[in-house]
Design a protein around this motif. Structure first.
Motif, short mmCIF file in Angstrom:
data_model
loop_
_atom_site.label_atom_id
_atom_site.label_comp_id
_atom_site.label_asym_id
_atom_site.label_seq_id
_atom_site.Cartn_x
_atom_site.Cartn_y
_atom_site.Cartn_z
N THR A 146 0.83 -1.20 0.00
CA THR A 146 0.00 0.00 0.00
C THR A 146 0.86 1.26 0.00
O THR A 146 0.65 2.18 -0.78
N LEU A 147 1.85 1.29 0.89
CA LEU A 147 2.70 2.47 0.96
C LEU A 147 3.50 2.68 -0.32
O LEU A 147 3.81 3.81 -0.69
N ALA A 148 3.83 1.56 -1.02
CA ALA A 148 4.60 1.70 -2.25
C ALA A 148 3.84 2.49 -3.29
O ALA A 148 4.44 3.09 -4.19
N ARG A 149 2.51 2.53 -3.18
CA ARG A 149 1.71 3.28 -4.14
C ARG A 149 1.63 4.77 -3.80
O ARG A 149 1.13 5.56 -4.58
N ASN A 150 2.05 5.10 -2.57
CA ASN A 150 2.05 6.50 -2.16
C ASN A 150 3.23 7.20 -2.81
O ASN A 150 4.38 6.87 -2.53
N PRO A 151 3.00 8.18 -3.69
CA PRO A 151 4.13 8.78 -4.41
C PRO A 151 5.14 9.44 -3.49
O PRO A 151 6.33 9.44 -3.78
N TYR A 152 4.70 10.00 -2.37
CA TYR A 152 5.63 10.66 -1.46
C TYR A 152 6.49 9.63 -0.74
O TYR A 152 7.69 9.80 -0.59
N PHE A 153 5.86 8.54 -0.29
CA PHE A 153 6.62 7.47 0.35
C PHE A 153 7.63 6.90 -0.65
O PHE A 153 8.79 6.66 -0.31
N ALA A 154 7.19 6.70 -1.89
CA ALA A 154 8.07 6.14 -2.91
C ALA A 154 9.24 7.07 -3.18
O ALA A 154 10.39 6.64 -3.32
N ALA A 155 8.96 8.38 -3.28
CA ALA A 155 10.02 9.34 -3.55
C ALA A 155 11.03 9.38 -2.41
O ALA A 155 12.25 9.42 -2.63
N LEU A 156 10.54 9.34 -1.17
CA LEU A 156 11.44 9.33 -0.01
C LEU A 156 12.31 8.07 -0.02
O LEU A 156 13.50 8.13 0.27
N SER A 157 11.70 6.94 -0.36
CA SER A 157 12.44 5.68 -0.39
C SER A 157 13.52 5.71 -1.46
O SER A 157 14.65 5.29 -1.23
N THR A 158 13.17 6.22 -2.64
CA THR A 158 14.14 6.28 -3.73
C THR A 158 15.33 7.16 -3.35
O THR A 158 16.48 6.82 -3.58
N THR A 159 15.04 8.31 -2.75
CA THR A 159 16.11 9.22 -2.33
C THR A 159 17.01 8.55 -1.30
O THR A 159 18.24 8.68 -1.34
N ALA A 160 16.40 7.82 -0.36
CA ALA A 160 17.19 7.13 0.66
C ALA A 160 18.11 6.10 0.03
O ALA A 160 19.29 6.00 0.39
N VAL A 161 17.57 5.31 -0.91
CA VAL A 161 18.38 4.28 -1.55
C VAL A 161 19.53 4.92 -2.32
O VAL A 161 20.67 4.44 -2.30
N ALA A 162 19.25 6.02 -3.02
CA ALA A 162 20.28 6.68 -3.81
C ALA A 162 21.43 7.17 -2.93
O ALA A 162 22.57 7.27 -3.37
N ASN A 163 21.11 7.48 -1.65
CA ASN A 163 22.13 7.99 -0.74
C ASN A 163 22.66 6.93 0.21
O ASN A 163 23.40 7.24 1.15
N GLY A 164 22.25 5.68 -0.01
CA GLY A 164 22.78 4.59 0.80
C GLY A 164 22.32 4.56 2.23
O GLY A 164 23.03 4.07 3.10
N VAL A 165 21.12 5.09 2.48
CA VAL A 165 20.60 5.07 3.85
C VAL A 165 19.24 4.39 3.86
O VAL A 165 18.62 4.16 2.81
N LEU A 166 18.74 4.07 5.06
CA LEU A 166 17.44 3.43 5.18
C LEU A 166 16.34 4.40 4.78
O LEU A 166 16.39 5.58 5.11
N GLY A 167 15.35 3.89 4.10
CA GLY A 167 14.23 4.70 3.70
C GLY A 167 13.22 4.86 4.83
O GLY A 167 13.47 4.42 5.96
N PRO A 168 12.08 5.46 4.54
CA PRO A 168 11.05 5.64 5.57
C PRO A 168 10.54 4.30 6.07
O PRO A 168 10.49 3.33 5.32
N PRO A 169 10.18 4.21 7.35
CA PRO A 169 9.75 2.93 7.91
C PRO A 169 8.40 2.50 7.38
O PRO A 169 7.55 3.31 7.04
N VAL A 170 8.22 1.19 7.28
CA VAL A 170 6.92 0.62 6.92
C VAL A 170 6.21 0.31 8.22
O VAL A 170 6.54 -0.64 8.92
N HIS A 171 5.27 1.14 8.61
CA HIS A 171 4.64 0.99 9.91
C HIS A 171 3.42 0.09 9.84
O HIS A 171 2.79 -0.05 8.81
N LEU A 172 3.11 -0.51 10.97
CA LEU A 172 1.98 -1.43 11.05
C LEU A 172 0.69 -0.69 11.32
O LEU A 172 0.66 0.22 12.13
N PRO A 173 -0.40 -1.11 10.68
CA PRO A 173 -1.70 -0.55 11.04
C PRO A 173 -2.15 -1.12 12.38
O PRO A 173 -1.61 -2.11 12.87
#
Length: 540
Positions: A62-89
């Protein structure tokens, strides 16, 4: 106007005020600012997560479809750091009346589970609609070589998420968070959405939950056992273990086995918790929301706090399980730990430790903890210095959630000029809000306004109704005030019998004026009225 009263009320990703709290153990969280323009989108989407019974990979998908979550994750990967957490409902705990008859006759055909697992299709559709107009590529395509997942379909997203949460072919333990969430996809379709749940779909847990909700508790038991044997704890096994614990604890009538229930609850409560991938959502306006692990730990904490059917009271065990609930991100557990230290439940009262736990939960915006902390700071207690200014600030924080006790405390402050300049208009407005929120003392205060005719027009009928509301909620002053009006026939008929009952109840609550009032009233009552009063008190 107002009067003193004793209040008695009983990671984490928190998106509020432009901040995100990252961390598994709530005690070790740090605060990170997020851009203002992203807040509303993330907040809206975070409220539409799948139910907690859904597999954890569904949250990732679900979060992968969120463009903001996806953009944050991509930026994190590009910089070699952990992306935003996948939190539990989280979800509200199911606490049915186990003694009530089933809603569907025992032996009826099995309920049919939804086509999409745990009914998450509708939740997914909101994300699909929100991303339909996105370009097929987000970010710089030049990164595709370094990141082979940079262009992925929804099928790829689903596979990656499932693999991340089922390492080694479905191991029950989480060994790490997804390294990246793909953000480029060709545009979702209804067919693709349905396919997310096709692989490895299991109906044992959905059927068990449907039977449980129909109060067919004995029939749900074998289905929960099937689920716990077939599902890892990251794909629903934790929920199955929790419900087995609840059923054995008290859901099977004469066949209940509390000791067996404790074993299942401990199994659910000690499921591995990863502080990056397993962060639950917390909503201060619905503090009972919980996850399977957190709920199991809270049940155990309460169980050992009081003891139950052969399970002895054990204050140290109670504290241990509330500690576990706090560690897995259940914020209200910190309030319970504060209560344990404040009350000295295990024989060692420690107000400083209580304040520390209250403050942790208060900072995460739990109203009950904010009020508990404010009450101590308002007067000071056992080594904790008085700080009316900070107390007032915490009452204000809790009042933003329409917390009845906080609203009453603020009303008293403005009424009496405690820590702030007296403001009668503010005071009466806050008393009204507190009364409507259910605070008995505020109801009595409002009744006093109408009885005296100050700031509002005098109205004995309205005053009597407010006193009655406060009396029925256990306020001793309200009982005495109502009785006085009933004796005089103010705002309604004279009623010596009920007046005597209310005064007697107030005396039992140690109201100073009540015993003398009872004695004086009895001298005015006829023998028939006294007999009727005794009979009425006995019936109640």
């Amino acid at each position: 106007m107002g009067k003193d009263c004793t209040f008695g009320r009983f990671v984490v990703l928190l998106l509020a005020g432009g901040s995100v709290f990252f961390g598994g153990s709530a005690a070790a969280q740090t605060q990170v600012d997020i851009p203002h323009e992203l807040q509303s989108d993330i907040l809206v989407r975070s409220e539409r997560m799948p139910a907690a019974e859904a597999p954890r990979s569904a949250t990732c998908e679900t979060l992968a479809r969120n463009p903001y979550f996806a953009a944050l994750s991509t930026t994190a990967v590009a910089n070699g750091v952990l992306g935003p957490p996948v939190h539990l409902p989280t979800r509200m705990p199911r606490n049915p009346d186990y003694s009530a008859p089933p809603l569907v006759p025992v032996g009826s055909p099995l309920p049919t589970p939804p086509k999409s697992r745990f009914g998450t299709a509708a939740l997914f559709s909101g994300f699909i609609d929100s991303t339909a107009s996105l370009p097929t590529s987000i970010g710089d395509d030049s990164n595709a070589g370094a990141n082979p997942l940079a262009r992925a379909s929804l099928d790829d997203i689903a596979a990656i998420c499932r693999a991340s949460y089922q390492p080694n072919g479905g191991s029950p333990e989480v060994t790490g968070r997804p390294l990246t969430i793909p953000v480029d996809y060709a545009g979702p379709t209804q067919k693709t959405d349905a396919s997310l749940f096709r692989t490895g779909r299991d109906t044992s847990l959905p059927i068990a939950l449907l039977l449980f909700d129909q109060r067919r508790f004995a029939e749900s038991l074998p289905w929960f056992k099937k689920a716990v044997n077939k599902l890892s704890f990251q794909t629903g096994g934790d929920e199955a273990a929790l419900y087995l614990g609840k059923l054995y604890l008290m859901g099977l009538g004469e066949q209940s086995d509390p000791a067996e229930g404790v074993r299942w609850l401990e199994r659910a409560a000690t499921a591995r918790f990863n502080p990056i991938t397993d962060i639950p959502v917390f909503d201060p306006d619905q503090p009972a929301l919980n996850t399977a692990s957190g709920e199991a730990a809270v049940i155990l904490g309460n169980l050992y706090r009081t003891g139950y059917r052969g399970i002895p009271k054990d204050p140290q065990a109670s504290r241990k399980w509330f500690d576990r609930a706090w560690d897995v991100g259940h914020v209200p557990a910190a309030k319970m730990l504060g209560d344990i230290y404040f009350d000295g439940a295990d024989g060692s009262r420690d107000v400083a430790k209580a304040v520390a736990y209250y403050r942790r939960a208060a900072k995460l915006d739990l109203p009950a903890a904010q009020v508990a902390l404010a009450r101590i700071l308002e007067t000071g207690d056992d080594g904790v210095k008085r700080d009316e200014r900070e107390a007032f600030a915490w009452y204000q924080a809790a009042a933003r959630h329409e917390n009845a006790d906080a609203l009453y405390a603020l009303a008293r402050a403005y009424d009496l000029g405690r820590g702030v300049k007296a403001d009668p208009e503010q005071s009466i407005g806050l008393y009204k809000r507190a009364a409507l929120a259910g605070n008995a003392a505020a109801m009595v205060a409002l009744g006093t306004y109408f009885y005296e005719g100050k700031q509002v027009a005098k109205d004995d009928a309205i005053a009597r109704r407010w006193f009655e509301q406060g009396a029925h909620r256990g306020d001793a002053d309200g009982m005495v005030d109502l009785a006085a009006m009933q004796i005089q026939g103010q705002g309604g008929d004279k009623d010596m019998v009920n007046a005597w009952v209310w005064l007697t109840r107030a005396a039992a609550l140690q109201h100073q004026a009540a015993p003398a009032a009872v004695a004086a009233l009895e001298r005015r009552m006829s023998p028939a009225e006294r007999a009727a009063a005794q009979a009425s008190l006995t019936r109640r």
